[in-house]
Design a protein around this motif. Structure first.
Motif, short mmCIF file in Angstrom:
data_model
loop_
_atom_site.label_atom_id
_atom_site.label_comp_id
_atom_site.label_asym_id
_atom_site.label_seq_id
_atom_site.Cartn_x
_atom_site.Cartn_y
_atom_site.Cartn_z
N ARG A 290 3.77 -3.21 15.09
CA ARG A 290 3.43 -4.63 15.06
C ARG A 290 4.49 -5.48 15.75
O ARG A 290 4.20 -6.34 16.54
N GLN B 122 5.36 1.77 12.79
CA GLN B 122 4.22 1.06 13.31
C GLN B 122 4.70 0.11 14.40
O GLN B 122 5.87 -0.06 14.61
N MET C 106 -3.08 -0.67 12.78
CA MET C 106 -1.75 -0.19 13.13
C MET C 106 -1.81 1.30 13.43
O MET C 106 -2.64 2.02 12.89
N LYS D 156 -3.04 -4.99 12.65
CA LYS D 156 -1.89 -5.57 13.33
C LYS D 156 -1.91 -7.10 13.20
O LYS D 156 -0.89 -7.73 13.02
N GLU D 157 -3.11 -7.65 13.37
CA GLU D 157 -3.26 -9.12 13.30
C GLU D 157 -4.56 -9.44 12.58
O GLU D 157 -5.49 -8.62 12.60
N ASP E 6 9.70 -2.31 9.59
CA ASP E 6 8.58 -2.02 10.50
C ASP E 6 8.85 -0.77 11.32
O ASP E 6 7.98 0.09 11.48
#
Ligand code: HEM
Length: 364
Positions: free
Chosen positions: A143, A141, A351, A360-361, A136
């Protein structure tokens, strides 16, 4: 940009940005003119990590390195992983079905590819979370990466870990990819440690975020297109072509980098030798000259020659694996959670990255 400034130089960074399908395809595939070498002869930070990996080498070294791993990623070799991938998908979905609501990124799209690639590399189960985290940070990004953590710290932690793992596999080989790379030879020569590190890091990073986003983007496309979702519920055989359209419409990798080794002309614009070039895959995949009604999500599009996995000698090695994981994940979602819908009022946030494209979600 495709119409107004298809080949555009950013005066601040000096990079040249290329937007049309035809130009992007040329930049990705004409390796004699557009080199993949990253950061020149003295790359730094994350660049150093990938300097010896196949994504940043040109022929003839590229061909030699790629030949070492193609066997592990052929559609046939990858198909053998299908039962394991289906088992993992079902385990992850068991957690969701029991709870009612979920974040499909956190609960399915995020863990599935990392477990699969960790198992291929022979990474112990207890270290998976750390791997996901490093990957990640490296793709920049936000997240899960805590603010302030630098890519360089992450890179050295990961390198240290891989060096220790490589040492363990050298003395006690297993059936994993790292063990087979350790015994591989090119013209009687073993891979160097930087080359081994390049392979491990590349597979880890290339195989995780991208596939997570393909699964997440697919769920989003179907949530936005109830008609398509209805058709897929009735005819799951259409899933592979639907996933190809997701790859085109919401490409998980938006851009790739090259350096012009000779002066060249793209869409009538002279680009000098030495120019850093950003090929915008996401833009090429929305080019109306190549795709009629390019702004529409249409799973019946045929032909669908998207560039989501690149083009030419660097064409994505993991494409069969990514397609298989996404198909199994979506099939399982359609079968087990046919009434799935986005959580009401959910704010979907992308993101922060100009390379990878995804959410992201994904609350459902
Ligand atoms: C190369 C996209 C999944 C491993 C590439 C390239 C793209 C891409 C655009 C071309 C790079 C270039 O031209 O410089 C994607 C997408 C994925 C995905 C969209 C998921 C939806 C994976 C997976 C793996 C993987 C699962 C491995 C397990 C690689 C490797 C290369 C590559 C090793 C370098 C190939 C070479 O340079 O010869 N990928 N990828 N990718 N990908 Fe993927």
């Amino acid at each position: 940009m495709r119409a107004m400034a298809p080949v555009f130089q950013d005066s601040q960074s000096g990079s040249w940005h290329v937007f049309r399908y035809e130009d992007v395809q040329r930049v990705l595939s004409e390796h004699a003119t557009f080199s993949s070498r990253m950061g020149g002869d003295n790359p730094s930070g994350t660049g150093q990590l990938f300097a010896a990996s196949l994504i940043t080498t040109d022929p003839p070294r590229h061909r030699q390195l790629r030949s070492l791993v193609t066997q592990a990623f052929t559609p046939k070799a990858v198909d053998a992983l299908a039962p394991r991938i289906a088992g993992l998908t079902n385990e992850l979905l068991d957690g969701i079905a029991a709870g009612g609501s979920a974040d499909l990124i956190r609960d399915l799209a995020y863990p599935l590819p990392v477990i699969v690639i960790s198992e291929l590399l022979g990474i112990p189960a207890e270290d998976r979370e750390r791997f996901k985290h490093w990957s990640d940070v490296i793709v920049s990004q936000t997240r899960t990466a805590p603010a302030g953590e630098t890519q360089d710290t992450t890179t050295s932690e990961m390198v240290e870990y891989f060096l220790a793992l490589i040492d363990r596999r050298r003395s006690r080989p297993g059936t994993d990819l790292i063990s087979s790379l350790l015994s591989a030879e090119i013209g009687g020569q073993r891979l160097t440690v930087p080359e081994l590190l390049g392979f491990c890091s590349l597979l880890l990073v290339a195989g995780n975020e991208t596939t997570t986003n393909l699964i997440g983007n697919a769920v989003l496309c179907l949530a936005e297109s109830p008609g398509t979702l209805g058709r897929l519920l009735e005819e799951p055989g259409l899933l592979p072509q639907a996933l190809e359209e997701v790859l085109r419409f919401r490409s998980p990798v938006q851009s790739m980098y090259r350096v012009a080794v000779a002066e060249t002309v793209l869409s009538g614009q002279r680009v000098p030798a030495g120019a850093p070039i950003v090929a915008w895959i996401g833009s090429a995949n929305r080019d109306g000259q190549q795709f009629p009604a390019a702004a529409e999500f249409d799973i019946d599009r045929s032909p669908n020659r998207h560039l989501a996995f690149g083009h030419g000698i660097h064409f994505c090695l993991g494409a069969p694996l990514a397609r298989l994981e996404a198909r199994i994940a979506l099939e399982a979602l359609l079968t087990r959670l046919p009434g799935l819908s986005l959580a009401p009022g959910a704010e979907l946030e992308r993101m922060e990255s100009s390379i990878v494209y995804g959410l992201k979600e994904l609350p459902v």
